[in-house]
Design an enzyme around this catalytic site. Structure first.
Site, PDB file in Angstrom:
ATOM      1  CB  THR A   1      -9.220  -5.891   1.939  1.00 17.44           C
ATOM      2  OG1 THR A   1     -10.550  -6.353   1.755  1.00 17.44           O
ATOM      3  CG2 THR A   1      -8.393  -6.967   2.586  1.00 17.44           C
ATOM      4  CB  VAL A   2      -5.521  -2.804   0.228  1.00 16.85           C
ATOM      5  CG1 VAL A   2      -4.074  -2.325   0.203  1.00 16.85           C
ATOM      6  CG2 VAL A   2      -5.638  -4.133  -0.503  1.00 16.85           C
TER       7      VAL A   2
ATOM      8  CE  LYS B   1      -5.152  -5.443  -9.322  1.00 11.83           C
ATOM      9  NZ  LYS B   1      -5.049  -6.385  -8.276  1.00 11.83           N
TER      10      LYS B   1
ATOM     11  CB  VAL C   1       3.003  -6.188 -10.340  1.00 14.49           C
ATOM     12  CG1 VAL C   1       3.197  -7.589 -10.913  1.00 14.49           C
ATOM     13  CG2 VAL C   1       2.580  -5.221 -11.425  1.00 14.49           C
TER      14      VAL C   1
ATOM     15  CB  ILE D   1       6.821  -9.470  -4.208  1.00 21.34           C
ATOM     16  CG1 ILE D   1       5.881 -10.503  -3.629  1.00 21.34           C
ATOM     17  CG2 ILE D   1       8.163 -10.094  -4.540  1.00 21.34           C
ATOM     18  CD1 ILE D   1       5.453 -11.559  -4.657  1.00 21.34           C
TER      19      ILE D   1
ATOM     20  CD  GLU E   1      -8.320  -7.558  -8.109  1.00 19.27           C
ATOM     21  OE1 GLU E   1      -8.628  -6.383  -8.272  1.00 19.27           O
ATOM     22  OE2 GLU E   1      -7.329  -7.897  -7.426  1.00 19.27           O
TER      23      GLU E   1
ATOM     24  CE  LYS F   1      -1.981  -8.275  -9.954  1.00 19.81           C
ATOM     25  NZ  LYS F   1      -2.370  -9.492  -9.221  1.00 19.81           N
TER      26      LYS F   1
ATOM     27  N   GLY G   1      -3.513 -10.267  -0.550  1.00 26.09           N
ATOM     28  CA  GLY G   1      -3.914 -10.329   0.857  1.00 26.09           C
ATOM     29  C   GLY G   1      -3.681  -8.981   1.523  1.00 26.09           C
TER      30      GLY G   1
HETATM   31  N1  HSE Z   1      -6.724 -10.382  -6.897  1.00 29.95           N
HETATM   32  C1  HSE Z   1      -5.327 -10.208  -6.938  1.00 29.95           C
HETATM   33  C2  HSE Z   1      -4.673 -11.581  -6.902  1.00 29.95           C
HETATM   34  C3  HSE Z   1      -4.871  -9.361  -5.783  1.00 29.95           C
HETATM   35  O1  HSE Z   1      -5.368 -12.572  -6.625  1.00 29.95           O
HETATM   36  O2  HSE Z   1      -3.497 -11.678  -7.160  1.00 29.95           O
HETATM   37  C4  HSE Z   1      -3.486  -8.848  -5.911  1.00 29.95           C
HETATM   38  O3  HSE Z   1      -3.341  -8.025  -7.023  1.00 29.95           O
END
Ligand code: HSE
Length: 431
Positions: free
Chosen positions: A13-14, A105, A132, A136, A190, A205, A302
Site C-alpha cells: 500500500t505505502v 516503527k 509515527v 504528520i 497493519e 511509536k 493510509g
Molecule cells: N496501522 C497503523 C495505524 C498505520 O493504524 O496507525 C500507521 O502506522
C-alpha cells in the site's frame, strides 16, 4: 539538477503510494528543490505478478540484496515492516554507504540505537518520518522544530486503526469487528491488525518518540501496554454521560524526576483538543519548555498520508546530501537523559471503574469498604439502572489512586458474590 537514485523495498500500500506521489509531483519537486528522484529498482516478493503502470521502466527483483548492493542506488526505502529481514536490509544498506528511509516503527523501537550508530559510522542517515503519525511531521517537529526545548509531557493518539474503531463505535454504534474490518478495507491497519488493537503498534511509536523527546531508549518490553480489545459500547456511553471520551493514549511524562511511559485506553475530558481527534486522525499533545503546549494533528495512517512522509524524507535527505552534509545536526544514538523509568505499580491516576453488581441494599458499602481499605478515595458513584433480578452497572470515579492498590482492591472486590464479571477499570488523565 541534482539526482538521487532510489531503491524501494516493499511494494504494498505505502510503497505503491510513494511511486505514485513521486510520479505525480515530479515536475514540482524538480522545479522547487532542483532535485530529480529516479526509482531504479523495486523489490517485493510478489513484484513479478504486478501489472501496475507505475512500475514501467523500473527494474524488478524479489531479492533485497539486488537493491542494497546496487552501486548506482543512493537511497534505500524500506517499507516491508517487521523485524526481519528489515533489520538486515537497513544495516546492509548503511554499510554499503546508502541512506535509508524507513517507516518501520517496530524495527526502530527495538534496534534504533544500533541502527543510528551504524548510520553515523558510515556517514549516512536514516530518515523515519513515516514511522509515527504517517505524514504528520512529528519527528521533524520534535528533533528540529522544537530543538533545544525540554519536554515534560507527551500524550499521543498514534494509532489510526484503534482511533477509527473507537470513533466508529461511539458515532454509529457499530460493532468492534465491523469497525476493524472497515479500517482494514481502507488500508489503515497493519498486515497483522492485532498490533493495532492490542496497543503494540502505538507502543513501538511511543518508544521512538521517547528517545527523541526525552533522550532515553526505553525497551518496548518495559512499556506498560493495554489495548482497546475490552472497551465496550457500555463504557463509551457511560463516559459520554460523564462528559468524558475514551482514547487509546500513548503517554510519556516526567513525574517526580522519573519518567512514566505507558499505552492504554484513557478517559479524557470531552473539551480537551485530543477528545475531538476522530477517525483515522492522529495527534500528539506536547508540553515543552519554554514553548509550552503544542498540538500536532493530521491523518496518521493510509496510503497517501504515509507516502507524504516518505517523500518529505526523500526531499529533506536530498537537501542535506546535496549540500555535502549527509548526517543530521544531532546524533540520534546519543542518550542524553539518565532519568529513571517509573514502575507501573507506582503510577497514580484517577480511575473510572465499572462493576456489574447485584442490585440490593449493602452492595455499595461492600465495594466502598474494600476500596477504602486500599486507600482509594471515591469521587462519585452512579448506578445506571434498576433491575432486581440481574446485575446492573455501577460506575465509580476515584480520586488519584496508586495503580498497585487499585489492582489489589479489584481482585478482592471481584471475589464478592454480589459482583458479576471482572470489573472494567480505565485510567483518567487531566492533561
Ligand atoms: N496501522 C497503523 C495505524 C498505520 O493504524 O496507525 C500507521 O502506522
Amino acid at each position: 539538477m541534482n539526482r538521487l537514485n532510489v531503491g524501494l523495498i516493499g511494494f504494498g500500500t505505502v510503497g505503491s503510494g510513494v511511486i505514485k506521489f513521486l510520479h505525480e509531483r515530479r515536475n514540482y519537486i524538480k522545479n522547487k528543490f532542483n532535485t530529480e528522484f529516479s526509482v531504479k529498482k523495486v523489490c517485493d516478493l510478489y513484484i513479478k505478478e504486478q501489472k501496475s503502470p507505475l512500475l514501467r521502466g523500473i527494474a524488478r527483483t524479489t531479492n533485497f540484496h539486488d537493491v542494497i548492493n546496487d552501486p548506482e542506488i543512493d537511497v534505500v526505502i524500506e517499507l516491508i515492516g517487521g523485524m526481519h529481514p528489515a533489520y538486515e536490509i537497513v544495516l546492509g544498506a548503511l554499510k554499503n554507504k546508502k541512506h535509508v528511509i524507513t517507516a518501520n516503527k517496530e524495527l526502530l523501537a527495538n534496534e534504533g540505537k544500533k541502527l543510528f550508530r551504524a548510520a553515523l559510522r558510515n556517514n549516512r542517515d536514516i530518515y523515519f518520518e513515516t514511522s509515527v503519525g504517517a505524514g504528520i511531521p512529528l519527528i521533524k517537529s520534535i528533533t528540529e522544530g522544537l530543538a533545544g526545548n525540554k519536554f515534560n509531557g507527551l500524550y499521543g493518539i498514534i494509532n489510526g486503526t484503534s482511533n477509527f474503531i473507537l470513533s466508529e463505535m461511539a458515532k454509529s454504534n457499530c460493532s468492534f469487528k465491523y469497525a476493524l474490518q472497515e479500517a482494514q478495507k481502507r488500508g489503515f491497519a497493519e498486515s497483522n491488525p492485532t498490533l493495532d488493537i492490542n496497543g503494540m503498534d502505538p507502543a513501538h511509536k511511543l518508544a521512538i518518540l521517547v528517545f527523541l523527546a526525552f533522550g532515553k531508549f526505553v525497551p518496548v518490553k518495559n512499556i506498560f501496554v493495554e489495548g482497546i480489545e475490552n472497551i465496550s459500547h457500555a463504557d463509551i456511553e457511560h463516559a459520554q454521560s460523564l462528559q468524558l471520551v475514551i482514547k487509546l493514549l500513548a503517554i510519556a511524562k516526567r513525574v517526580h524526576n522519573e519518567l512514566e511511559v505507558r499505552v492504554h485506553p484513557t478517559l479524557i475530558p470531552k473539551d480537551h483538543p485530543l477528545a475531538s481527534v476522530g477517525g483515522v486522525f492522529n495527534a500528539i499533545f506536547l508540553n515543552a519548555d519554554p514553548l509550552g503546549d503544542v498540538l500536532l494533528y493530521g491523518q496518521g495512517a493510509g496510503q497517501m498520508a504515509a507516502a507524504s512522509g516518505v517523500v518529505s524524507d526523500l526531499i529533506n535527505l536530498a537537501a542535506r546530501h546535496n549540500a555535502g552534509s549527509p548526517v543530521r545536526v544531532a546524533d540520534l544514538s546519543k542518550e542524553i537523559s539518565a532519568i529513571k523509568l517509573r514502575k507501573m505499580d507506582e503510577i497514580e491516576t484517577k480511575f473510572y471503574i465499572r462493576f456489574m453488581a447485584i442490585d440490593k441494599p449493602g452492595v455499595l458499602s461492600k465495594i466502598s469498604g474494600i476500596l477504602g481499605k486500599y486507600g482509594i478515595s471515591i469521587a462519585s458513584v452512579t448506578q445506571k439502572m434498576r433491575k432486581r433480578s440481574s446485575a446492573v452497572p455501577v460506575i465509580i470515579l476515584t480520586h488519584h489512586a496508586r495503580e498497585k492498590m487499585l489492582r489489589l482492591a479489584l481482585e478482592k472486590i471481584t471475589k464478592l458474590s454480589i459482583i458479576k464479571d471482572y470489573p472494567v477499570a480505565i485510567r483518567m488523565e487531566k492533561l
